[in-house]
Design a protein around this motif. Sequence first.
Motif, mmCIF file in Angstrom:
data_model
loop_
_atom_site.group_PDB
_atom_site.id
_atom_site.type_symbol
_atom_site.label_atom_id
_atom_site.label_comp_id
_atom_site.label_asym_id
_atom_site.label_seq_id
_atom_site.Cartn_x
_atom_site.Cartn_y
_atom_site.Cartn_z
ATOM 1 N N CYS A 92 -6.003 -0.207 7.126
ATOM 2 C CA CYS A 92 -5.890 0.432 5.813
ATOM 3 C C CYS A 92 -7.196 1.161 5.487
ATOM 4 C CB CYS A 92 -5.614 -0.616 4.735
ATOM 5 S SG CYS A 92 -5.402 0.113 3.083
ATOM 6 N N CYS A 146 0.837 -1.198 0.000
ATOM 7 C CA CYS A 146 0.000 0.000 0.000
ATOM 8 C C CYS A 146 0.876 1.253 0.000
ATOM 9 C CB CYS A 146 -0.896 -0.016 1.237
ATOM 10 S SG CYS A 146 -2.087 1.355 1.303
ATOM 11 N N HIS A 184 -1.990 -4.012 4.682
ATOM 12 C CA HIS A 184 -1.686 -3.761 6.090
ATOM 13 C C HIS A 184 -2.947 -3.538 6.904
ATOM 14 C CE1 HIS A 184 -2.575 0.617 5.846
ATOM 15 N NE2 HIS A 184 -2.353 0.394 4.566
ATOM 16 N N GLY A 193 -4.059 0.411 -1.022
ATOM 17 C CA GLY A 193 -4.611 -0.867 -0.606
ATOM 18 C C GLY A 193 -3.816 -2.092 -1.020
ATOM 19 N N ASP A 208 0.503 3.529 1.964
ATOM 20 C CA ASP A 208 0.426 4.036 3.336
ATOM 21 C C ASP A 208 1.791 4.482 3.859
ATOM 22 O OD1 ASP A 208 -1.757 3.700 5.776
ATOM 23 O OD2 ASP A 208 0.336 3.726 6.431
HETATM 24 ZN ZN LIG Z 1 -3.412 1.167 3.048
#
Ligand SMILES: [Zn+2]
Length: 166
Positions: free
Chosen positions: A92, A36, A89, A61, A38
């Motif tokens: 998310c 991801c 993860h 994602g 993130d």
């Molecule tokens: Zn994520």
Amino acid sequence: MDGFEDLLESNTAYAEGFDAGGVGPTPAKNLAILTCMDCRIDVFAVLGLDIGDAKVVRNAGAQLNSGALHDLVLASHLLDVNRILIMPHTRCAMASGDADALSARVSDVTGHHLREVTPRAIDDQQEKLLSDVERLVAHPDLHAGTRVSGAIYDVDSGRLIPIQRN
Ligand SMILES: [Zn+2]
């Protein structure tokens, strides 16, 4: 580069200590990772990797969408990648509601109504990961013998949770 000065400054310091020149383009660990975007995932640190060890594809994602799939298939043929780890993860945002809920949240937070972007929401994160692993490993264009695995990264413990269908 107005608004990016901090990054240029950091890069100057980085380049002064840089010693990875000449590293080749094929990954030393024959590894590609789909994860991801993130900001809590330091991919190389999580997996004990160094510069030159792995190819990394990221999106919202860690989803095996057509762009990610194309990149990973190509890496299996041209970049000496023979193992692929799909690594979403915990906590998310993409797995926190359906597309409508995510769109509504954008409106709530910013007042902007999305017109052309539909969030690619994930209903069931584990099921999505399992099906992405299965879809990639069975893809007719993936280089024969490429191993594909899935694990969920816990952003609160730093641990990887391997996942497989029982
Ligand atoms: Zn994520």
